[in-house]
Design a protein around this motif. Sequence first.
Motif: not given
Length: 284
Positions: A33-42, A70-81
């Motif tokens: 599981l990735a956000v912005a190309g970085q793995q954050v989970g399995w 990718t988690l929430l690919p359309a969200c680009t900010t801390f707040e929206t995610r």
Amino acid sequence: MAESLFQPSEIVSVVRAGVTARSPFEPAAHLRLAVAGQQVGWMPRVHADVLRRIPGMLGDGPPAEPDAVTLLPACTTFETRSAALATLARQLLDAGHVRGWRNELFAVTPALAAPAFAVVERAAARFLGLLTFASHMNGIIAGERAMWISRRSESKSVDPGMWDNLVAGGMPHGSHPLETLIRECDEESGIPPDLAGRAAPHGVIEVLREIPEGVQWEHVYIYDLTLPPDFVPVNRDGEVAEHRRIEPGALLAIMADRAMTVDATLVTLDTLIRRGWTPSAPPA
């Protein structure tokens, strides 16, 4: 407590084998599981199927990584995610996918020192398979070959009734390992902050295993604290059923019987071996 059926010379190996047996993990059954190309989970593939039914929640990973999403690919900010994950956590709760709601926020991040991409309700972290962080502390009794341990309340949503370290707690977003420990020391065992602040760090262990909730992928920060011989822990938050003063032999028997949580077993075994309190400590 019943005596251990294992020979002293083999009990460390038995404890390690018990941890391995309780720590299955099949990479093929999970997606990175990735956000912005970085793995954050399995994320378990079956849980990814749940999220794919929610528009905008998951996107495909890079073409070179077919086993990533990718988690929430359309969200680009801390707040929206964070807002989207708050809604998701409630949906998962209502659908019965998560339990033990904590009203506590965990970071969505590739590392403790990295800026968080978002925050999410703690109860949903293991469903998503997120990397989480915790502080655990061995309570060492000064001048003795003995420790304090605690037994988790039967009302806990995770590992109810199992033995645990004297103090253990998950690390909420924005907290530091020692800060988390000091807070948990007061709540779980009545250890005042000035004493808790003397806890000595002894590294980090990684836990990665499949559990009923999803995945426990956790970096556990290990601490030892030397306590006065006359100190008696007192629980303040209702999450501990009892405390026990225990010697290494009896403690190893509990661990060999798999009556202690996996992460607490690893943390306890670490200090027993470091202190030479095991009858045999073969290389891992």
